[in-house]
Design an enzyme around this catalytic site. Structure first.
Site, PDB file in Angstrom:
ATOM      1  N   PRO A 125     -41.773  17.879  38.614  1.00 20.99           N
ATOM      2  CA  PRO A 125     -40.272  18.672  38.718  1.00 20.99           C
ATOM      3  C   PRO A 125     -39.579  17.823  39.047  1.00 20.99           C
ATOM      4  CG  PRO A 125     -42.375  18.451  40.519  1.00 20.99           C
ATOM      5  CD  PRO A 125     -42.853  17.654  39.757  1.00 20.99           C
ATOM      6  N   GLU A 126     -38.427  18.444  38.348  1.00 23.38           N
ATOM      7  CA  GLU A 126     -36.895  17.771  38.768  1.00 23.38           C
ATOM      8  C   GLU A 126     -36.100  18.895  40.007  1.00 23.38           C
ATOM      9  OE1 GLU A 126     -35.779  15.564  37.156  1.00 23.38           O
ATOM     10  OE2 GLU A 126     -37.287  15.038  35.798  1.00 23.38           O
TER      11      GLU A 126
END
Ligand code: ZN
Length: 276
Positions: free
Chosen positions: A2-3
């Site tokens: 997840p960014e």
């Protein structure tokens, strides 16, 4: 992994927990860092507005008097996701932290256990201060200007794509978003930072904000298994201009998009319209 856009999407999708009262905190298998507090001591506290710094989520905790006493810092690691709801069903084997509240359950599912839930008495004291200390500027902070980006680029000899990925110029430009922002700005990802003047820095600044805004509005990217807290997938990968599109035609110049490897990560760009 997840960014920042996925974490921001998660933050928005767990917003309903604000004002909830903590009934219990259940911890499963060990995560990346220890919790740092007895779970029982959180019972009765009220959850404040959910914040985000970089890829960390911050759940502030308040006493009944409204006084802030600290909070929980959550990190999704490589493979984590948060779910929030009143009827999530029984825990699975990859659910390693569950905050039970009177408005529903906040559950961290993290098969690889690189995520974390850490108590801190505040964001500016240990351990939060140490975890957040090395983060670059926030992309939507008014203090992060084109001039600030140009100043940060100045004097760095590294390729601009790698500098973006490091998070030192600005947080949030992970691999997909760095590739797309550089395409948007017309900058070859191999360009040394020092060669980017004020005008191109301004284009890159605008491009980073635009790409991250589009990604958040699209619900993030679902390259592996990202879901928001209500189980919905993100759609940004369908909007990507160059990321994952090697061999396809560039939407701007019709050139052929190439894939190269920089710092062991795939970079996608258009040699026709991205200049060094
Ligand atoms: Zn092109």
């Amino acid at each position: 992994m997840p960014e920042l856009p996925e974490v921001e999407v998660t933050r928005r999708s767990v917003g309903g927990i604000e004002g909830a009262r903590v009934l219990a905190l259940r911890m499963g298998k060990a995560l990346r860092w220890p919790l740092g507090i007895e779970p029982e001591s959180l019972v009765g506290l009220q959850v404040g507005p959910v914040g985000r710094r970089g890829k960390y989520l911050w759940l502030p905790m308040l006493q009944a008097s409204g006084q802030a006493v600290g909070g929980l810092l959550w990190h999704l690691g490589m493979s984590g996701s948060l779910a929030f709801g009143a009827s999530l069903g029984p825990s699975g084997k990859h659910d390693h932290a569950e905050l039970v509240t009177d408005r529903g359950l906040l559950r961290l599912t993290d098969p690889r256990r690189f995520g974390a839930v850490v108590w801190s008495d505040g964001l500016d004291v240990l351990p939060a201060s140490k975890l957040l200390a090395k983060l670059g500027p926030e992309p939507f902070d008014p203090a992060w200007t084109a001039e600030a980006l140009h100043a940060a680029l100045h004097g760095r000899r590294t390729a601009v794509k790698l500098a973006l990925l490091s998070g030192e110029l600005v947080v949030g430009a992970g691999n997909i978003y760095a590739s797309d922002a550089l395409w948007q700005a017309g900058i070859d990802p191999r360009t040394p930072c020092t060669r980017i003047g004020p005008a191109r820095a301004a284009k890159l600044h605008a491009a980073v904000q635009q790409v991250l805004t589009e990604a958040i509005e699209a619900g993030g990217s679902t390259l592996r298994d990202f879901r928001n807290a209500h189980g919905e997938v993100g759609q940004y990968q369908g909007l990507a201009r160059v990321y994952g599109r090697a061999g396809e035609a560039c939407a701007r110049c019709g050139g052929t998009i190439r894939r190269i490897v920089q710092g062991q990560r795939a970079t996608y760009f258009c040699p026709g319209c991205q200049r060094r």
